[in-house]
Design a protein around this motif. Structure first.
Motif, PDB file in Angstrom:
ATOM      1  N   ALA A 101      66.921  29.278  71.219  1.00 43.44           N
ATOM      2  CA  ALA A 101      67.059  29.372  72.675  1.00 43.44           C
ATOM      3  C   ALA A 101      67.212  30.822  73.113  1.00 43.44           C
ATOM      4  N   THR A 102      67.949  31.613  72.332  1.00 44.63           N
ATOM      5  CA  THR A 102      68.122  33.032  72.665  1.00 44.63           C
ATOM      6  C   THR A 102      66.805  33.778  72.574  1.00 44.63           C
ATOM      7  N   ILE A 103      66.049  33.535  71.505  1.00 41.67           N
ATOM      8  CA  ILE A 103      64.747  34.178  71.343  1.00 41.67           C
ATOM      9  C   ILE A 103      63.830  33.830  72.519  1.00 41.67           C
ATOM     10  N   ALA A 104      63.815  32.553  72.875  1.00 39.58           N
ATOM     11  CA  ALA A 104      62.956  32.102  73.976  1.00 39.58           C
ATOM     12  C   ALA A 104      63.385  32.738  75.294  1.00 39.58           C
ATOM     13  N   GLY A 150      72.059  33.878  77.929  1.00 38.81           N
ATOM     14  CA  GLY A 150      71.097  33.722  76.847  1.00 38.81           C
ATOM     15  C   GLY A 150      71.573  34.213  75.498  1.00 38.81           C
ATOM     16  N   MET A 151      72.688  34.915  75.452  1.00 33.77           N
ATOM     17  CA  MET A 151      73.185  35.520  74.223  1.00 33.77           C
ATOM     18  C   MET A 151      73.695  34.464  73.243  1.00 33.77           C
ATOM     19  N   THR A 152      73.397  34.648  71.971  1.00 28.76           N
ATOM     20  CA  THR A 152      73.935  33.777  70.928  1.00 28.76           C
ATOM     21  C   THR A 152      75.362  34.206  70.630  1.00 28.76           C
ATOM     22  N   PHE A 199      73.097  39.306  70.723  1.00 30.70           N
ATOM     23  CA  PHE A 199      74.461  39.067  70.266  1.00 30.70           C
ATOM     24  C   PHE A 199      75.443  39.976  70.997  1.00 30.70           C
ATOM     25  N   PRO A 200      76.733  39.606  71.041  1.00 29.88           N
ATOM     26  CA  PRO A 200      77.767  40.515  71.546  1.00 29.88           C
ATOM     27  C   PRO A 200      77.870  41.762  70.668  1.00 29.88           C
ATOM     28  N   GLY A 201      78.580  42.767  71.158  1.00 34.47           N
ATOM     29  CA  GLY A 201      78.631  44.053  70.474  1.00 34.47           C
ATOM     30  C   GLY A 201      79.233  44.026  69.092  1.00 34.47           C
ATOM     31  N   THR A 245      73.281  37.615  62.434  1.00 34.43           N
ATOM     32  CA  THR A 245      71.990  38.299  62.349  1.00 34.43           C
ATOM     33  C   THR A 245      70.830  37.389  62.726  1.00 34.43           C
ATOM     34  N   GLU A 246      71.106  36.091  62.876  1.00 35.50           N
ATOM     35  CA  GLU A 246      70.066  35.132  63.220  1.00 35.50           C
ATOM     36  C   GLU A 246      70.364  34.532  64.592  1.00 35.50           C
TER      37      GLU A 246
END
Length: 321
Positions: free
Chosen positions: A246-249, A131-133, A234-236, A241-242
């Motif tokens: 799909a990630t939010i959901a 799920g991560m962007t 997001f990765p480390g 920043t946005e």
């Protein structure tokens, strides 16, 4: 004599760099006499904190990045070149966020003793969870070390190992005080390992070890140390920043499915992503400190790696069941 030469070379190099960019600034003046005590410089807060615990009053320890500075976008100043060049030991990560260190070191005589935190422990690849962007373009350069997660200190076990390694290096640099450095390192590493035991004891009482971060995820080593299932936006080392819709959901649904009451964010975040996920999922938000850097207020209040991680433990006790 050698340190005076290093200062001169560094100052000339810095001045040349500035003039090449169209500037006319002059390099900062070097002090008239070097200090007798050893000089240790660290790029980031964890290395600074471990070093000052090890050195006590036997050496002067300097934090290169100002409190609150973002290490990923940091640009060293001419004074930074002088400071590092005058160091008896220079501590840095060796990862993506301080790739600028190599440019800085190119401006300094090769006699500076260096130590990478990432050389002290077993490395793990940076986590890219479901799920991560991800980054639109892979920005990790050709250097193989940049493929690894640099946030090695987030595991207290690693932090203790790094502290011990710093103690050994200082003992080599200053044999007359070797026992003091080693004793200080053992004392601080012992306190860190006591905290590790507290984390272990706490997580034994937790029925659901899932955490959702509406933020970057610089906590791979912490999560692996305690067997946590973590999801993040997001990765480390991401510069984004946005997050994608799909990630939010995905993260919102994960919070609901797992029945989580808290979405976490890290220090210096505007926590807008975490707020959005929490609002949609009917949860709250909380800060989890990665200890990468601290604010000026935290520094002035005497923050240490221990106090920050103890604060994280208290946050987890209040938010995880």
């Amino acid at each position: 004599m050698k340190k005076h030469l290093i200062r001169l070379l560094a100052a000339l190099s810095a001045a040349a760099l500035l003039s090449g960019c169209g500037g006319t600034a002059s390099a900062p003046a070097a002090s008239a006499e070097p200090k007798e005590e050893l000089q240790v410089t660290a790029t980031v807060f964890p290395a600074y904190d471990f070093a000052r615990a090890v050195c006590g009053d036997l050496a002067e320890v300097t934090l290169l990045l100002p409190p609150g500075a973002e290490s990923h976008s940091y640009e060293p100043t001419p004074q930074d070149i002088l400071t590092v060049g005058d160091s008896d030991l220079f501590l840095y990560l060796g990862g993506e966020s301080d790739a600028w260190v190599e440019t800085l070191l190119d401006s300094i005589d090769g006699g500076v003793q260096k130590m990478k935190m990432m050389d002290c422990v077993e490395l793990k690849e940076e986590a890219e969870t479901e799920g991560m962007t991800a980054e639109e373009e892979h920005e990790h350069g050709a250097g193989e070390v940049l493929e690894y997660d640099e946030h090695v200190w987030t595991s207290p076990v690693n932090a203790a190992a790094i502290t011990t390694a710093i103690g050994e290096r200082m003992a080599e640099l200053d044999p007359d005080h070797a026992e003091a450095y080693q004793a200080n390192a053992a004392d601080y590493a012992g306190k860190i390992l006591e905290l590790d035991e507290k984390f272990n004891d706490f997580f034994e009482t937790v029925t659901n070890k899932t955490m959702v971060f509406g933020d970057r995820f610089p906590l791979r080593y912490f999560a692996d140390e305690y067997g946590l299932d973590c999801y993040a936006a997001f990765p480390g080392c991401s510069t984004q920043t946005e997050p994608s819709a799909a990630t939010i959901a995905f993260l919102t649904q994960k919070v609901k499915e797992e029945g989580l009451g808290t979405v976490y964010y890290i220090e210096f975040s505007n926590h807008l992503v975490a707020d959005s996920i929490a609002e949609s999922a009917g949860a709250q938000t909380a800060l989890f400190h990665s200890c990468h850097n601290v604010s000026k207020a935290d520094m002035d209040a005497g923050a240490t790696y221990l106090t920050l991680m103890e604060g994280n433990l208290e946050t987890l006790k209040a938010t995880m069941k």
